[in-house]
Design a protein around this motif. Structure first.
Motif, PDB file in Angstrom:
ATOM      1  N   LEU A  52       0.821  -1.763   0.169  1.00 28.43           N
ATOM      2  CA  LEU A  52      -0.097  -0.324   0.179  1.00 28.43           C
ATOM      3  C   LEU A  52       0.995   0.905  -0.138  1.00 28.43           C
ATOM      4  O   LEU A  52      -0.263   2.277  -0.444  1.00 28.43           O
ATOM      5  CB  LEU A  52      -0.966   0.129   0.606  1.00 28.43           C
ATOM      6  CG  LEU A  52      -2.166   1.001   1.213  1.00 28.43           C
ATOM      7  CD1 LEU A  52      -2.356   1.201  -0.186  1.00 28.43           C
ATOM      8  CD2 LEU A  52      -3.169   1.248   2.429  1.00 28.43           C
ATOM      9  N   ALA A  53       2.121   1.283   0.497  1.00 33.63           N
ATOM     10  CA  ALA A  53       2.871   2.493   0.567  1.00 33.63           C
ATOM     11  C   ALA A  53       3.507   2.503  -0.145  1.00 33.63           C
ATOM     12  O   ALA A  53       3.303   3.972  -1.096  1.00 33.63           O
ATOM     13  CB  ALA A  53       4.071   2.256   1.534  1.00 33.63           C
ATOM     14  N   GLU A  54       3.588   1.451  -1.592  1.00 40.71           N
ATOM     15  CA  GLU A  54       4.302   1.488  -2.362  1.00 40.71           C
ATOM     16  C   GLU A  54       3.430   2.483  -3.995  1.00 40.71           C
ATOM     17  O   GLU A  54       3.748   2.839  -4.682  1.00 40.71           O
ATOM     18  CB  GLU A  54       4.690   0.448  -2.804  1.00 40.71           C
ATOM     19  CG  GLU A  54       6.100  -0.153  -2.621  1.00 40.71           C
ATOM     20  CD  GLU A  54       6.403  -2.058  -2.801  1.00 40.71           C
ATOM     21  OE1 GLU A  54       5.505  -2.374  -3.509  1.00 40.71           O
ATOM     22  OE2 GLU A  54       7.517  -2.238  -2.612  1.00 40.71           O
ATOM     23  N   ARG A  55       1.962   1.705  -3.509  1.00 46.39           N
ATOM     24  CA  ARG A  55       1.388   1.857  -4.467  1.00 46.39           C
ATOM     25  C   ARG A  55       1.016   4.037  -3.998  1.00 46.39           C
ATOM     26  O   ARG A  55       0.531   4.515  -5.016  1.00 46.39           O
ATOM     27  CB  ARG A  55      -0.706   1.775  -4.270  1.00 46.39           C
ATOM     28  CG  ARG A  55      -0.299   0.556  -4.975  1.00 46.39           C
ATOM     29  CD  ARG A  55      -0.720   0.361  -5.881  1.00 46.39           C
ATOM     30  NE  ARG A  55      -1.358   1.306  -6.741  1.00 46.39           N
ATOM     31  CZ  ARG A  55      -2.893   1.533  -6.683  1.00 46.39           C
ATOM     32  NH1 ARG A  55      -3.278  -0.255  -6.628  1.00 46.39           N
ATOM     33  NH2 ARG A  55      -3.333   1.886  -7.153  1.00 46.39           N
ATOM     34  N   LEU A  56       0.944   4.076  -2.714  1.00 43.90           N
ATOM     35  CA  LEU A  56       0.889   5.491  -2.302  1.00 43.90           C
ATOM     36  C   LEU A  56       1.806   6.682  -3.586  1.00 43.90           C
ATOM     37  O   LEU A  56       1.779   7.505  -3.932  1.00 43.90           O
ATOM     38  CB  LEU A  56       1.227   5.895  -1.188  1.00 43.90           C
ATOM     39  CG  LEU A  56      -0.527   5.594  -0.022  1.00 43.90           C
ATOM     40  CD1 LEU A  56      -0.525   5.596   1.272  1.00 43.90           C
ATOM     41  CD2 LEU A  56      -1.925   5.974  -0.684  1.00 43.90           C
ATOM     42  N   VAL A  57       2.848   5.865  -2.965  1.00 50.62           N
ATOM     43  CA  VAL A  57       3.641   6.378  -3.305  1.00 50.62           C
ATOM     44  C   VAL A  57       4.058   7.159  -4.948  1.00 50.62           C
ATOM     45  O   VAL A  57       4.257   7.893  -5.780  1.00 50.62           O
ATOM     46  CB  VAL A  57       5.750   5.613  -3.147  1.00 50.62           C
ATOM     47  CG1 VAL A  57       6.628   6.758  -3.756  1.00 50.62           C
ATOM     48  CG2 VAL A  57       6.062   6.612  -1.758  1.00 50.62           C
TER      49      VAL A  57
END
Length: 358
Positions: A52-57
């Motif tokens: 999810l963190a990668e998606r946000l970035v």
């Protein structure tokens, strides 16, 4: 299952090799970043915090050009970043909080993070459920960030359905295996986060052969993964045993086996630890046979472990067999080994098979 039922279950499934449909969690997290410039993603292991963190970035990069980011996984990296004169647009603190983290280390980490605060920057934190529910409450961290929290252990049934569909598509689940999952769908969607997150659970279920007792697997999925890895290590079939050493090698090498940068010396050292005398010629061939179950293949680094949970279980397996070797070669051994005196209460419930005490 009728063909139309299978189609209904799989319709609109994402075609990428990752679970893209984190609709509710993703939209909530994006909204928090827009309004608060900060989001704290919590969940048990395998719940999809890093993903999810990668998606946000990636989403932020799509909307703004020349965005600079920094991924920080430990206090050393944080303190080095604090010395730099140039600042980034996005800071992702992924791995800076971990399941075996002591209360004092947690407080020290928070103190450094407080000193690092920068206005107008976006901050993304990932935090294991155990730490969030215990240490974070004690120091007021949870209260400070409760309005910025996305809890992946509390996904609704619609989001879980999307994950189920996407992973069935990713692992090409069809025929009798699809029938089995369809029959278990209600039980799967009711699954509450214990020691493993919903995406990791479904991924493991999708990989199992039709003869596997999935109902029994659901009672203790971590034990199921651990048993598979131990069966490789203890196998009398050299072709199976080599797979264990590939997993061990990759676990010590940040979960990767690079195409043109293979450390033969370290692999031989691992092999010799267990007094193995077999010869190997084409490890890439063996690794390729593990893709879709233990590994994923990428153009960038050739092979990656399919799950960080697999990495944890393999590292703990080596630590229990060869403690001195493990401490010497594992950069973050403290994330897997803890003294019995400092072992947190109830950690077996949250983190079984993924740590060892001494």
């Amino acid at each position: 299952m009728r063909v139309e039922e299978t189609n209904d279950l799989l319709e609109n499934a994402d075609k990428s090799n990752k679970v893209e449909k984190l609709t509710t969690s993703l939209n909530h997290a994006k909204d928090l970043l827009t309004k608060k410039k900060c989001v704290v993603i919590t969940g048990v292991q395998g719940s999809g915090k890093t993903f999810l963190a990668e998606r946000l970035v990636n989403d932020l990069k799509k909307n703004r050009s020349k965005i600079k980011e920094a991924w920080i996984s430990n206090l050393t990296a944080l303190r080095q970043e604090m010395k730099l004169s140039t600042r980034k647009d996005i800071y992702v603190f992924d791995g800076i909080f971990y399941e075996l983290q002591s209360y004092q280390t947690f407080r020290d980490t928070l103190n450094d993070l407080d000193n690092f605060f920068i206005e107008k920057c976006c901050f993304i934190y990932t935090c294991p459920s155990y730490i969030w529910q215990n240490h974070a409450r004690s120091v007021g961290f949870e209260a400070r960030f409760s309005e910025m929290n996305v809890d992946l252990d509390k996904r609704n049934v619609y989001e879980k359905e999307d994950i189920l569909k996407s992973l069935m598509k990713q692992y090409s689940v069809s025929g009798k295996k699809a029938d089995r999952l369809y029959k278990l769908q209600k039980d799967l969607l009711k699954y509450g986060s214990g020691c493993i997150g919903f995406p990791a659970l479904i991924s493991w279920v999708c990989k199992q052969p039709i003869e596997e007792n999935v109902e029994e697997l659901l009672n203790n999925p971590l034990q199921s993964i651990s048993n598979k890895i131990e069966s490789l290590k203890n196998s009398l079939d050299v072709n199976e045993k080599i797979k264990y050493y590939i997993l061990a090698y990759m676990s010590f090498k940040d979960g990767k086996m690079k195409r043109n940068d293979f450390d033969n010396t370290f692999f031989d050292t691992l092999k010799n630890l267990y007094d193995e005398q077999f010869e190997y010629k084409n490890l890439k061939k063996y690794a390729r046979s593990m893709v879709g179950y233990y590994l994923a293949e990428s153009k960038k680094c050739c092979f990656e472990l399919d799950s960080t949970i697999i990495q944890k279980i393999v590292l703990v397996s080596v630590a229990r067999d060869h403690a001195a070797f493990f401490q010497k070669h594992c950069k973050v051994y403290f994330k897997y080994v803890i003294s019995e005196r400092h072992c947190p209460p109830y950690i077996d419930h949250w983190y079984a098979e993924c740590f060892t005490s001494v």
